[in-house]
Structures are given as structure tokens and as C-alpha cells.
Design an enzyme around this catalytic site. Structure first.
Site, PDB file in Angstrom:
ATOM      1  N   HIS A  23      -0.372  -1.813  -4.723  1.00 15.30           N
ATOM      2  CA  HIS A  23       0.863  -1.069  -4.478  1.00 15.30           C
ATOM      3  C   HIS A  23       0.772   0.363  -5.005  1.00 15.30           C
ATOM      4  O   HIS A  23       0.527   0.586  -6.193  1.00 15.30           O
ATOM      5  CB  HIS A  23       2.014  -1.803  -5.171  1.00 15.30           C
ATOM      6  CG  HIS A  23       3.368  -1.249  -4.896  1.00 15.30           C
ATOM      7  ND1 HIS A  23       4.308  -1.057  -5.882  1.00 15.30           N
ATOM      8  CD2 HIS A  23       3.956  -0.860  -3.739  1.00 15.30           C
ATOM      9  CE1 HIS A  23       5.420  -0.584  -5.348  1.00 15.30           C
ATOM     10  NE2 HIS A  23       5.229  -0.444  -4.050  1.00 15.30           N
ATOM     11  N   ASP A  52       2.879   5.784  -0.019  1.00 20.79           N
ATOM     12  CA  ASP A  52       4.001   6.411   0.672  1.00 20.79           C
ATOM     13  C   ASP A  52       3.629   7.813   1.140  1.00 20.79           C
ATOM     14  O   ASP A  52       3.034   8.582   0.378  1.00 20.79           O
ATOM     15  CB  ASP A  52       5.194   6.513  -0.281  1.00 20.79           C
ATOM     16  CG  ASP A  52       5.541   5.179  -0.908  1.00 20.79           C
ATOM     17  OD1 ASP A  52       6.095   4.327  -0.203  1.00 20.79           O
ATOM     18  OD2 ASP A  52       5.236   4.983  -2.107  1.00 20.79           O
ATOM     19  N   HIS A  65       6.575   9.073  -3.197  1.00 19.10           N
ATOM     20  CA  HIS A  65       7.550   8.025  -2.916  1.00 19.10           C
ATOM     21  C   HIS A  65       8.964   8.570  -2.747  1.00 19.10           C
ATOM     22  O   HIS A  65       9.658   8.238  -1.788  1.00 19.10           O
ATOM     23  CB  HIS A  65       7.534   6.982  -4.039  1.00 19.10           C
ATOM     24  CG  HIS A  65       8.550   5.889  -3.845  1.00 19.10           C
ATOM     25  ND1 HIS A  65       9.843   5.997  -4.292  1.00 19.10           N
ATOM     26  CD2 HIS A  65       8.445   4.675  -3.238  1.00 19.10           C
ATOM     27  CE1 HIS A  65      10.507   4.889  -3.969  1.00 19.10           C
ATOM     28  NE2 HIS A  65       9.678   4.081  -3.335  1.00 19.10           N
ATOM     29  N   GLU A 125       3.043   3.659   4.231  1.00 18.99           N
ATOM     30  CA  GLU A 125       4.491   3.561   4.382  1.00 18.99           C
ATOM     31  C   GLU A 125       5.050   4.928   4.777  1.00 18.99           C
ATOM     32  O   GLU A 125       4.886   5.917   4.053  1.00 18.99           O
ATOM     33  CB  GLU A 125       5.172   3.071   3.108  1.00 18.99           C
ATOM     34  CG  GLU A 125       6.675   2.932   3.338  1.00 18.99           C
ATOM     35  CD  GLU A 125       7.457   2.371   2.168  1.00 18.99           C
ATOM     36  OE1 GLU A 125       8.696   2.563   2.150  1.00 18.99           O
ATOM     37  OE2 GLU A 125       6.832   1.747   1.287  1.00 18.99           O
TER      38      GLU A 125
END
Length: 270
Positions: A23, A52, A65, A125
Site C-alpha cells: 500500500h 495514488d 494521496h 489509484e
């Protein structure tokens, strides 16, 4: 040059990605969404990273993020208010610890070069600054298509934002997509079909054996975020979750899970 990238149908059927995914790189052990975080995850054996991506003021795709710069950089204000030339000068590591002071924000291009050189798959993402959903989805999808053009395994594009995923679908339909949800939409199946996704990414505490059966039975893969307890990760693997995004790269062994079970694609299931 021959384009050898897997098709979306191939991705759904064969699922070429590792089952455990780091992550934000190794976003707890090292400063999240930095090249160093990716390297730390890789050093712990992880061969897929999630991160991200958003757009700078001049539309450069870079990793961050939050909508604001304040939490994880030395900057202040909206992340899309500055051009890349100014963003590249910010410290994106000192907030984490003195060890990483001076770590820069990375571009998507720099992560792509590193990932491809080290055989690391990517879950990108789409993280648009509010108001830039369609622009962000389209731009990052086009960038990803170019950066991974001659790569066998494509990056997975994921997002909470349906408008961003729709724009990514329209801009680069060959790239696989996944809808992220922290609570299960009643129309999740319709959403996945409309966005032509290959997967649903659900918050791990809403994942049940029934949900796994429903999602996989409809021909989609199911991923989850972000369990960090070994017992919970084992439970999720046992009920058939295809991908588990975790922060715990320093104590969950990257290759500790068996491969995900086979799946019929949505086309084959219908």
C-alpha cells in the site's frame, strides 16, 4: 514495436498480479507514495505496489494521496495549484522521519521506469483533486498507456471516483480498471459493468464470504484494502480474495499466500 500487453479479458481470466500488494509502496515503513517507499516494499519481497496519482497545475502526473500538500510535504495548499517544477522541489519525506528528509515527490513516469526495470506490477489509484475528476482520469490513463505500452502486464487503474474511471475507460480502454468502495453500493454490479471494470476493491472489513462469492460469481475479481493483521489476511485469502493491499510489508511475507483461485470472466459467466 509489437504491443504485447494483455487484453482486459486476459487480465480478468488469468489475473497476472501478485496476491499481496504494498500500500502506497511501503507507506508506513517509509514515506508513502515516494520512490523510496516502492524500493522498501520491493526489498521486503513485494512485487506489486499501489499508489495514488494526481495532476499538477501543468498536467504532469505525480504521486500524492491528499488534495492538499500539507500532510506529507513541505508545501502548503492545493496540490494542483503548483506546476511540476515547483512540486519537484518539495520535501516529501521529512514528515515521516529525519531519515527520509529531502525525499522528493515522484512522477508517474519515474515510478513506471523503476517498476518495469524491477518486474513490479502497479495498481495506480486515480486520485483527482476535487473538480478535476474527468481530466485526471483521462490524462493519467493516457500516460499509463504510453509508459507501459510494450509491457506484458498492464497497470491496473483504480479509483473511488466513477467519473475518473469513466474518463480513463474512454481515453485508454485497453487498460484494466477497478472500482474502489469503502461501503458496498447497492448497484455495484451495474457500476462495474458500466465502467467495464475487471475488479472491485472493497474495504476489508466489509468483505465476507458471500461478497466474494457474489463478485467472483459475476465474473469480477475482488481486492481489498488495507488489512494489516496476519490472521485477517489469512482469512481473506481463504475465502478467495484475489488481491490484498496491505501496509504491513515488514511483517507479512510477500509470497506467503497461495495463488488466487481460477475465475470465469464476466463474458463466460453470462
Amino acid at each position: 514495436m509489437v504491443d504485447t500487453m494483455m487484453t482486459i479479458l486476459d487480465v480478468a481470466r488469468e489475473w497476472p498480479y501478485p496476491r499481496l500488494i504494498a500500500h502506497r509502496g511501503a507507506g508506513k515503513v517509509a514515506p508513502e507514495n515516494t520512490l523510496t517507499a516502492m524500493r522498501v516494499g520491493h526489498a521486503h519481497g513485494y512485487r506489486m505496489v499501489e499508489f495514488d496519482v494526481k495532476l499538477a497545475a501543468d498536467n504532469v502526473s505525480f504521486l500524492l494521496h491528499d488534495a492538499m500538500l500539507d500532510r506529507t510535504t513541505s508545501g502548503r495548499g492545493r496540490a494542483d495549484a503548483l506546476p511540476w517544477r515547483e512540486l519537484s522541489r518539495l520535501d516529501a519525506g521529512g514528515w515521516h522521519s529525519a531519515k527520509y528528509a529531502g525525499e522528493p515527490l515522484p512522477t508517474l513516469a519515474s515510478i513506471a521506469r523503476w517498476a518495469r526495470a524491477h518486474g513490479v506490477s502497479c495498481d495506480i489509484e486515480l486520485k483527482p483533486t476535487p473538480g478535476r475528476e474527468r481530466e485526471t482520469g483521462a490524462a493519467i490513463a493516457l500516460d499509463a498507456m504510453a509508459l507501459w505500452r510494450d509491457c506484458d502486464i498492464p497497470p491496473l487503474l483504480s479509483s473511488f471516483r466513477e467519473r475518473a474511471l469513466a474518463a480513463a475507460r474512454d481515453a485508454a480502454p485497453a487498460l484494466p480498471r477497478a472500482l474502489i468502495a469503502d461501503s458496498l453500493p447497492a448497484d455495484w454490479s451495474d457500476c462495474l459493468a458500466r465502467l467495464e471494470c475487471v475488479a472491485l476493491v472493497a474495504k476489508h472489513d466489509i468483505v465476507t464470504p458471500e461478497l466474494v462469492a457474489d463478485v467472483r460469481g459475476a465474473g469480477y475479481r475482488l481486492l481489498c484494502y488495507t488489512p494489516n493483521d496476519a490472521r485477517r489476511i489469512d482469512q481473506l485469502a481463504a475465502i478467495g480474495v484475489d488481491g490484498i493491499i496491505t501496509d504491513a510489508v515488514d511483517h507479512i511475507v510477500a509470497d506467503s499466500l497461495p495463488p488466487a483461485p481460477p475465475l470465469r470472466t464476466a463474458r463466460e459467466a453470462s
